[in-house]
Scaffold this motif. Structure first.
Motif, PDB file in Angstrom:
ATOM      1  N   ASP A  87     -41.766  27.290  31.490  1.00 17.25           N
ATOM      2  CA  ASP A  87     -42.710  28.406  31.551  1.00 17.25           C
ATOM      3  C   ASP A  87     -43.883  28.139  30.614  1.00 17.25           C
ATOM      4  O   ASP A  87     -43.993  28.719  29.543  1.00 17.25           O
ATOM      5  CB  ASP A  87     -41.993  29.712  31.167  1.00 17.25           C
ATOM      6  CG  ASP A  87     -42.868  30.925  31.407  1.00 17.25           C
ATOM      7  OD1 ASP A  87     -43.932  30.781  32.033  1.00 17.25           O
ATOM      8  OD2 ASP A  87     -42.487  32.032  30.970  1.00 17.25           O
ATOM      9  N   GLY A  88     -44.798  27.271  31.059  1.00 20.57           N
ATOM     10  CA  GLY A  88     -45.913  26.889  30.201  1.00 20.57           C
ATOM     11  C   GLY A  88     -47.280  27.219  30.742  1.00 20.57           C
ATOM     12  O   GLY A  88     -48.275  26.847  30.136  1.00 20.57           O
ATOM     13  N   GLY A  89     -47.383  27.854  31.876  1.00 21.49           N
ATOM     14  CA  GLY A  89     -48.693  28.206  32.408  1.00 21.49           C
ATOM     15  C   GLY A  89     -49.275  27.105  33.275  1.00 21.49           C
ATOM     16  O   GLY A  89     -48.887  26.918  34.427  1.00 21.49           O
ATOM     17  N   GLY A  90     -50.217  26.339  32.723  1.00 21.20           N
ATOM     18  CA  GLY A  90     -50.947  25.349  33.496  1.00 21.20           C
ATOM     19  C   GLY A  90     -50.134  24.178  33.985  1.00 21.20           C
ATOM     20  O   GLY A  90     -50.591  23.417  34.852  1.00 21.20           O
ATOM     21  N   ASN A  91     -48.921  23.993  33.458  1.00 20.68           N
ATOM     22  CA  ASN A  91     -48.072  22.902  33.941  1.00 20.68           C
ATOM     23  C   ASN A  91     -47.434  23.199  35.295  1.00 20.68           C
ATOM     24  O   ASN A  91     -46.987  22.280  35.988  1.00 20.68           O
ATOM     25  CB  ASN A  91     -46.951  22.618  32.933  1.00 20.68           C
ATOM     26  CG  ASN A  91     -45.999  23.796  32.802  1.00 20.68           C
ATOM     27  OD1 ASN A  91     -46.424  24.908  32.491  1.00 20.68           O
ATOM     28  ND2 ASN A  91     -44.718  23.584  33.034  1.00 20.68           N
ATOM     29  N   VAL A  92     -47.400  24.463  35.696  1.00 26.57           N
ATOM     30  CA  VAL A  92     -46.669  24.849  36.905  1.00 26.57           C
ATOM     31  C   VAL A  92     -47.456  24.585  38.194  1.00 26.57           C
ATOM     32  O   VAL A  92     -46.876  24.087  39.174  1.00 26.57           O
ATOM     33  CB  VAL A  92     -46.229  26.324  36.819  1.00 26.57           C
ATOM     34  CG1 VAL A  92     -45.495  26.747  38.093  1.00 26.57           C
ATOM     35  CG2 VAL A  92     -45.331  26.541  35.601  1.00 26.57           C
ATOM     36  N   PRO A  93     -48.760  24.903  38.280  1.00 27.72           N
ATOM     37  CA  PRO A  93     -49.471  24.680  39.541  1.00 27.72           C
ATOM     38  C   PRO A  93     -49.403  23.256  40.099  1.00 27.72           C
ATOM     39  O   PRO A  93     -49.239  23.099  41.318  1.00 27.72           O
ATOM     40  CB  PRO A  93     -50.910  25.095  39.207  1.00 27.72           C
ATOM     41  CG  PRO A  93     -50.751  26.136  38.152  1.00 27.72           C
ATOM     42  CD  PRO A  93     -49.601  25.651  37.318  1.00 27.72           C
ATOM     43  N   PRO A  94     -49.502  22.192  39.275  1.00 24.25           N
ATOM     44  CA  PRO A  94     -49.352  20.860  39.870  1.00 24.25           C
ATOM     45  C   PRO A  94     -47.982  20.654  40.513  1.00 24.25           C
ATOM     46  O   PRO A  94     -47.878  20.042  41.582  1.00 24.25           O
ATOM     47  CB  PRO A  94     -49.550  19.913  38.671  1.00 24.25           C
ATOM     48  CG  PRO A  94     -50.368  20.691  37.707  1.00 24.25           C
ATOM     49  CD  PRO A  94     -49.894  22.101  37.850  1.00 24.25           C
ATOM     50  N   ALA A  95     -46.934  21.175  39.876  1.00 19.14           N
ATOM     51  CA  ALA A  95     -45.587  21.031  40.438  1.00 19.14           C
ATOM     52  C   ALA A  95     -45.444  21.807  41.732  1.00 19.14           C
ATOM     53  O   ALA A  95     -44.908  21.293  42.728  1.00 19.14           O
ATOM     54  CB  ALA A  95     -44.544  21.496  39.414  1.00 19.14           C
ATOM     55  N   ILE A 126     -71.900  33.505  33.761  1.00 18.25           N
ATOM     56  CA  ILE A 126     -70.981  32.869  32.816  1.00 18.25           C
ATOM     57  C   ILE A 126     -69.586  33.412  33.084  1.00 18.25           C
ATOM     58  O   ILE A 126     -69.373  34.633  33.089  1.00 18.25           O
ATOM     59  CB  ILE A 126     -71.372  33.160  31.349  1.00 18.25           C
ATOM     60  CG1 ILE A 126     -72.760  32.602  31.045  1.00 18.25           C
ATOM     61  CG2 ILE A 126     -70.330  32.576  30.384  1.00 18.25           C
ATOM     62  CD1 ILE A 126     -73.294  33.049  29.686  1.00 18.25           C
ATOM     63  N   VAL A 127     -68.641  32.517  33.319  1.00 17.63           N
ATOM     64  CA  VAL A 127     -67.246  32.898  33.535  1.00 17.63           C
ATOM     65  C   VAL A 127     -66.466  32.562  32.270  1.00 17.63           C
ATOM     66  O   VAL A 127     -66.509  31.420  31.792  1.00 17.63           O
ATOM     67  CB  VAL A 127     -66.650  32.157  34.746  1.00 17.63           C
ATOM     68  CG1 VAL A 127     -65.164  32.489  34.897  1.00 17.63           C
ATOM     69  CG2 VAL A 127     -67.408  32.521  36.016  1.00 17.63           C
ATOM     70  N   VAL A 128     -65.760  33.554  31.739  1.00 15.08           N
ATOM     71  CA  VAL A 128     -64.994  33.380  30.504  1.00 15.08           C
ATOM     72  C   VAL A 128     -63.526  33.634  30.798  1.00 15.08           C
ATOM     73  O   VAL A 128     -63.161  34.704  31.280  1.00 15.08           O
ATOM     74  CB  VAL A 128     -65.463  34.357  29.393  1.00 15.08           C
ATOM     75  CG1 VAL A 128     -64.658  34.140  28.115  1.00 15.08           C
ATOM     76  CG2 VAL A 128     -66.956  34.185  29.130  1.00 15.08           C
ATOM     77  N   GLY A 129     -62.684  32.641  30.510  1.00 19.30           N
ATOM     78  CA  GLY A 129     -61.246  32.819  30.690  1.00 19.30           C
ATOM     79  C   GLY A 129     -60.494  31.863  29.791  1.00 19.30           C
ATOM     80  O   GLY A 129     -60.682  30.647  29.878  1.00 19.30           O
ATOM     81  N   LEU A 130     -59.660  32.393  28.919  1.00 21.09           N
ATOM     82  CA  LEU A 130     -58.849  31.554  28.056  1.00 21.09           C
ATOM     83  C   LEU A 130     -57.464  31.408  28.675  1.00 21.09           C
ATOM     84  O   LEU A 130     -57.284  31.583  29.867  1.00 21.09           O
ATOM     85  CB  LEU A 130     -58.810  32.138  26.640  1.00 21.09           C
ATOM     86  CG  LEU A 130     -60.183  32.260  25.949  1.00 21.09           C
ATOM     87  CD1 LEU A 130     -60.033  32.802  24.530  1.00 21.09           C
ATOM     88  CD2 LEU A 130     -60.935  30.941  25.947  1.00 21.09           C
ATOM     89  N   SER A 131     -56.478  31.114  27.884  1.00 16.94           N
ATOM     90  CA  SER A 131     -55.180  30.710  28.418  1.00 16.94           C
ATOM     91  C   SER A 131     -54.345  31.893  28.901  1.00 16.94           C
ATOM     92  O   SER A 131     -54.447  33.012  28.395  1.00 16.94           O
ATOM     93  CB  SER A 131     -54.407  29.954  27.333  1.00 16.94           C
ATOM     94  OG  SER A 131     -53.161  29.514  27.808  1.00 16.94           O
ATOM     95  N   THR A 132     -53.465  31.616  29.884  1.00 20.03           N
ATOM     96  CA  THR A 132     -52.424  32.567  30.257  1.00 20.03           C
ATOM     97  C   THR A 132     -51.223  32.449  29.319  1.00 20.03           C
ATOM     98  O   THR A 132     -50.317  33.271  29.372  1.00 20.03           O
ATOM     99  CB  THR A 132     -51.947  32.309  31.696  1.00 20.03           C
ATOM    100  OG1 THR A 132     -51.454  30.965  31.811  1.00 20.03           O
ATOM    101  CG2 THR A 132     -53.086  32.505  32.684  1.00 20.03           C
ATOM    102  N   PHE A 133     -51.225  31.430  28.476  1.00 14.29           N
ATOM    103  CA  PHE A 133     -50.170  31.220  27.480  1.00 14.29           C
ATOM    104  C   PHE A 133     -50.405  32.177  26.310  1.00 14.29           C
ATOM    105  O   PHE A 133     -51.532  32.592  26.047  1.00 14.29           O
ATOM    106  CB  PHE A 133     -50.229  29.770  26.999  1.00 14.29           C
ATOM    107  CG  PHE A 133     -48.921  29.223  26.478  1.00 14.29           C
ATOM    108  CD1 PHE A 133     -47.877  28.961  27.335  1.00 14.29           C
ATOM    109  CD2 PHE A 133     -48.750  28.945  25.132  1.00 14.29           C
ATOM    110  CE1 PHE A 133     -46.686  28.437  26.879  1.00 14.29           C
ATOM    111  CE2 PHE A 133     -47.564  28.430  24.660  1.00 14.29           C
ATOM    112  CZ  PHE A 133     -46.530  28.172  25.533  1.00 14.29           C
TER     113      PHE A 133
END
Length: 369
Positions: A10-18, A193-200
């Protein structure tokens, strides 16, 4: 057809590639199961995947459990390795695909002689220094998990990064296929300008987001802010011209964006570049790949990097440069062209398939434990 077992966390950005690779494998007629943290079950089953509930793995939820010590334990978790072997005993798989951070699972597979591939979803440069070469690597070695032996023992290491900014190291079993970065054609409109930080669940994100919102005052652009699951939009003080949302999809914002602000996560950064958008990177964790990603984008001329403790003035100066200097847009477009020329999901799925059908797969056979 073949059966695949993906081991994730459960790490956020690691899941979409999988999940992207898994969907492509299912589309080709294969079966796919996921083993991960209990906090992932709802999302993965909603996506149509069979989820194997962990019985021995450490509990972890990315929205609330982030601490450096907690992460050390998660990545070295032998319990996930036990769950992997239990899952295979209950239902064999032709290939196990292990997230590159799950060294406890990798070690269990290697010792049991299980054929496995490793999915590397971050910069190889950051992986070598921040993971294998830093405190994490020392912790893994002290636990006798032999991280380099685990990587060498994989039938394939699938590196989903862009060679232009992350040249792959020499390794016989490493295949670089490019990043996962869906994109849509550009949409004309007002500067945005689009601003978005981590879902973590990194600490202090609300304060960083507020300084970024304040930094946009006076800039000739509308501002779209996505707070993610860990920051309440009501906790930010906005102004006219700033829209604050809990969630904004990249597909809805990046085609018309003039600049993207991100924490330097690999997925969000590549998504911005895939749309030819220059990037301001505000690293949230010096032990992750954020700093390395930011430096590479800055070196390529496609963006700027400002530390998370940067002032409102620092953020405003960087954003002003991205909006006003055409060189940033041109450099981002060069990288965007390179990203769009790759087929990470198709090539990655083909490489995984080749390991199960007897064809000559990229890389060398798995080493025996």
């Amino acid at each position: 057809m073949s059966g695949f077992l993906f081991v994730t966390w459960d790490g956020g950005g690691n899941v979409p590639p999988a999940t992207a690779l898994a969907r492509e494998l299912v589309r080709r007629g294969h079966t796919v199961r996921f083993l991960g943290h209990a906090s992932q079950e709802q999302a993965l089953t909603a996506a149509g995947f069979t989820f194997v509930r962990p019985r021995h793995a450490r509990r972890f939820d990315s929205t609330r459990d982030y601490t450096p010590l907690r992460m050390l334990g998660v990545f070295a978790d032998a319990g996930m390795g036990r769950d992997l072997l239990d899952a295979l005993a209950a239902e064999p798989a032709d290939l196990v695909v292990v997230d590159s951070f799950m060294f406890g699972a990798m070690d269990a597979a290697r010792r049991a002689g299980v054929r496995y591939a490793v999915l590397e979803h971050m910069y190889a440069a950051a992986y070598r220094t921040g993971i294998l070469g830093g405190p994490m690597g020392l912790n893994l070695r002290l636990r006798r998990l032999a991280p380099q032996r685990a990587l060498d023992g994989a039938a394939l290491r699938l590196l989903m990064t862009l060679a232009d900014v992350d040249p792959a190291p020499a390794a016989a079993n490493l295949l670089q296929v490019g990043p996962l970065a869906a994109w849509s054609p550009r949409v004309a409109g007002d500067p945005t300008i689009v601003v978005g930080l981590s879902t973590f669940g990194y600490p202090g994100m609300t304060r960083v987001l507020q300084r970024l919102v304040d930094a946009t005052e006076g800039l000739p652009a509308r501002v779209l802010v996505s707070t993610g699951p860990n920051v309440d939009p009501a906790d930010l003080t906005a102004r006219p011209g700033v829209e604050v949302h809990r969630w904004l999809a990249h597909a809805d914002t990046l085609p018309g964006a003039s600049a993207l602000v991100t924490h330097g996560g690999h997925g969000s950064t590549m998504a911005g570049l895939a749309h030819d958008v220059p990037v301001l990177v505000v690293p949230l964790d010096g032990k992750a790949d954020h700093v390395v990603v930011g430096r590479s984008i800055e070196s390529a001329g496609a963006g700027r990097t400002v530390p998370r403790r940067g002032s409102t003035g620092d953020f405003r100066a960087a954003l002003s440069a991205l909006l006003e200097q055409p060189s940033y847009r041109a450099a981002a477009a060069r990288l965007g062209t390179a990203i769009r020329a790759t087929d990470a999901v198709g090539d990655g799925a083909s490489a995984l398939e080749a390991l199960t059908d007897g064809a000559a797969a990229p890389g060398r056979p798995a080493a025996r434990p």
